[in-house]
Design a protein around this motif. Structure first.
Motif, short mmCIF file in Angstrom:
data_model
loop_
_atom_site.label_atom_id
_atom_site.label_comp_id
_atom_site.label_asym_id
_atom_site.label_seq_id
_atom_site.Cartn_x
_atom_site.Cartn_y
_atom_site.Cartn_z
N GLU A 123 28.53 -51.20 11.57
CA GLU A 123 27.80 -50.70 10.41
C GLU A 123 27.12 -49.35 10.67
O GLU A 123 26.51 -48.79 9.76
CB GLU A 123 26.74 -51.73 9.99
N TRP A 124 27.24 -48.85 11.88
CA TRP A 124 26.56 -47.59 12.19
C TRP A 124 27.03 -46.44 11.30
O TRP A 124 26.22 -45.65 10.82
CB TRP A 124 26.80 -47.21 13.66
N LEU A 125 28.33 -46.35 11.09
CA LEU A 125 28.88 -45.18 10.39
C LEU A 125 28.59 -45.20 8.90
O LEU A 125 28.69 -44.17 8.24
CB LEU A 125 30.39 -45.09 10.62
N SER A 126 28.27 -46.37 8.34
CA SER A 126 27.98 -46.45 6.90
C SER A 126 26.50 -46.32 6.59
O SER A 126 26.11 -46.22 5.43
CB SER A 126 28.50 -47.78 6.34
N ALA A 127 25.66 -46.32 7.62
CA ALA A 127 24.21 -46.24 7.40
C ALA A 127 23.81 -44.80 7.06
O ALA A 127 24.42 -43.84 7.53
CB ALA A 127 23.47 -46.72 8.64
N SER A 128 22.80 -44.65 6.25
CA SER A 128 22.27 -43.32 5.95
C SER A 128 20.98 -43.12 6.75
O SER A 128 21.01 -43.14 7.97
CB SER A 128 22.04 -43.16 4.44
N VAL A 167 20.47 -51.29 20.77
CA VAL A 167 20.01 -52.58 20.24
C VAL A 167 19.05 -52.37 19.08
O VAL A 167 19.17 -53.01 18.02
CB VAL A 167 19.34 -53.41 21.35
N GLN A 168 18.11 -51.45 19.25
CA GLN A 168 17.10 -51.23 18.21
C GLN A 168 17.72 -50.63 16.95
O GLN A 168 17.31 -50.96 15.83
CB GLN A 168 15.99 -50.32 18.73
N ILE A 169 18.72 -49.76 17.10
CA ILE A 169 19.39 -49.19 15.93
C ILE A 169 20.14 -50.28 15.17
O ILE A 169 20.08 -50.37 13.93
CB ILE A 169 20.35 -48.06 16.35
N THR A 170 20.86 -51.12 15.90
CA THR A 170 21.59 -52.22 15.26
C THR A 170 20.64 -53.14 14.52
O THR A 170 20.91 -53.56 13.39
CB THR A 170 22.39 -53.00 16.32
N ARG A 171 19.51 -53.46 15.12
CA ARG A 171 18.53 -54.32 14.45
C ARG A 171 17.94 -53.64 13.23
O ARG A 171 17.69 -54.29 12.20
CB ARG A 171 17.43 -54.71 15.43
N ALA A 172 17.69 -52.33 13.31
CA ALA A 172 17.15 -51.60 12.16
C ALA A 172 18.13 -51.62 10.99
O ALA A 172 17.72 -51.76 9.83
CB ALA A 172 16.82 -50.16 12.56
N ILE A 173 19.43 -51.48 11.28
CA ILE A 173 20.44 -51.51 10.23
C ILE A 173 20.49 -52.90 9.60
O ILE A 173 20.55 -53.04 8.37
CB ILE A 173 21.82 -51.12 10.80
N HIS A 174 20.48 -53.94 10.41
CA HIS A 174 20.50 -55.30 9.88
C HIS A 174 19.26 -55.58 9.03
O HIS A 174 19.35 -56.20 7.97
CB HIS A 174 20.59 -56.30 11.02
N HIS A 176 17.51 -53.37 7.40
CA HIS A 176 17.67 -52.59 6.17
C HIS A 176 18.55 -53.33 5.17
O HIS A 176 18.22 -53.40 3.98
CB HIS A 176 18.28 -51.23 6.51
N HIS A 177 19.66 -53.91 5.65
CA HIS A 177 20.55 -54.66 4.77
C HIS A 177 19.85 -55.90 4.21
O HIS A 177 20.04 -56.27 3.05
CB HIS A 177 21.82 -55.05 5.51
N ARG A 178 19.05 -56.57 5.04
CA ARG A 178 18.33 -57.75 4.56
C ARG A 178 17.34 -57.36 3.46
O ARG A 178 17.19 -58.07 2.46
CB ARG A 178 17.59 -58.43 5.71
N LYS A 179 16.65 -56.23 3.63
CA LYS A 179 15.70 -55.80 2.61
C LYS A 179 16.41 -55.44 1.32
O LYS A 179 15.93 -55.73 0.22
CB LYS A 179 14.90 -54.59 3.12
N GLN A 180 17.59 -54.79 1.45
CA GLN A 180 18.35 -54.46 0.25
C GLN A 180 18.77 -55.72 -0.48
O GLN A 180 18.70 -55.81 -1.71
CB GLN A 180 19.58 -53.63 0.61
N ALA A 181 19.26 -56.71 0.28
CA ALA A 181 19.68 -57.98 -0.33
C ALA A 181 18.50 -58.67 -0.98
O ALA A 181 18.60 -59.23 -2.07
CB ALA A 181 20.32 -58.88 0.72
#
Length: 292
Positions: A123-128, A167-174, A176-181
């Motif tokens: 999901e790194w490449l799709s994150a803004s 690790v921290q970037i991956t967790r931040a992306i996850h 972010h997706h949870r908040k969007q959902a």
């Protein structure tokens, strides 16, 4: 392209705090990857043909290898960044900073770094832009400090810090997706509450509400109460009670018909629910209203 079983061997190529003036608009590609955390100012970023996105202070974003990008300062004077260039597999030989950058007028004989083909990086490449946690901020500062001062063992230290940063970037992306959902679900519940208000006589059982939201009943009940402030059953009863009072006051419909209109097929059940909410039976309420 690396094999799936290849072990990560991340290396920092460049790391520092730096400033970009408003007059300068960066159009380029890079051979490696860069993480930028915005400390001051505001910027607009576009990567390839994706829609541009705004970056505010305290947010960070990833510039991927090979892909064209544009970074433009939108604040009045300048933007201040923490920036780290790196690759995942120690693929590049960087003799000078200029070896990282590819501008449009340069020949395209450059080597570009690989992105790990692993679920945690998918999901790194799709994150803004993402909000930086204290851990992300601290890790970037520590990488810059090590790379700038270069004490003994700094490259090993930077590599360890990069692993933690991944690790921290991956967790931040996850997160972010949870908040969007979560935001999407809250909007769906708000829309559902408006539908209940518009059509109180429809079937608004917990099973029906959960099915409309595509979630289980228990989870639906918790989310509904969090969003609306009361349970689904009480909310439906409240809406129906308000409509029942209006019909009792403004129409000559029978109590049985009013009960059916607002969703109660059993007139006795309707009378009990009405008494519970109003403190008097529906017939008494109608007489009371007509005395006023």
């Amino acid at each position: 392209m690396q094999q799936l079983t290849q072990q990560l061997n991340p290396v920092v190529h460049w790391a520092q705090q730096h400033r970009q003036m408003r007059e300068r608009i960066i159009h380029r590609r890079i051979c490696d990857f860069e993480i930028l955390l915005l400390e001051q100012g505001t910027v607009e970023v576009q990567i390839e043909a994706r829609p541009p996105f705004q970056v505010l202070p305290g947010q960070f974003f990833l510039l991927p290898s090979r892909q064209k990008h544009r970074v433009q300062v939108t604040s009045d004077t300048h933007a201040l960044f923490l920036g780290v260039h790196f690759d995942f597999y120690n693929e590049l030989h960087i003799a000078k900073d200029e070896d990282i950058i590819v501008y449009d007028d340069m020949t395209d004989d450059h080597s570009f770094c690989s992105m790990p083909d692993r679920p945690e990086f998918s999901e790194w490449l799709s994150a803004s832009s993402l909000q930086a946690t204290p851990d992300v901020y601290n890790l970037l500062e520590r990488i810059i400090h090590e790379f700038t001062h270069r004490p003994t063992g700094y490259m090993m230290c930077c590599q360890g810090l990069l692993f933690q940063l991944f690790v921290q970037i991956t967790r931040a992306i996850h997160q972010h997706h949870r908040k969007q959902a979560s935001a999407g679900t809250q909007q769906a519940i708000s829309d559902l509450a408006r539908s209940i208000g518009a059509s109180p006589g429809d079937d608004w059982s917990n099973e029906k509400l959960a099915a409309m939201l595509s979630i289980n009943i228990d989870y639906m009940g918790r989310l509904f109460k969090k969003c609306i402030g009361t349970s689904p059953n009480k909310f439906v009863q409240q809406i129906r009670h308000t409509e029942a009072k209006r019909l009792l006051k403004d129409t000559n419909d029978t109590i049985e018909h009013i009960g059916l209109t607002i969703g109660y097929s059993d007139v006795h059940y309707f009378a009990r629910i009405f008494h519970k909410w109003e403190g008097m039976p529906p017939g008494v309420y109608r007489k009371f209203c007509r005395l006023l």
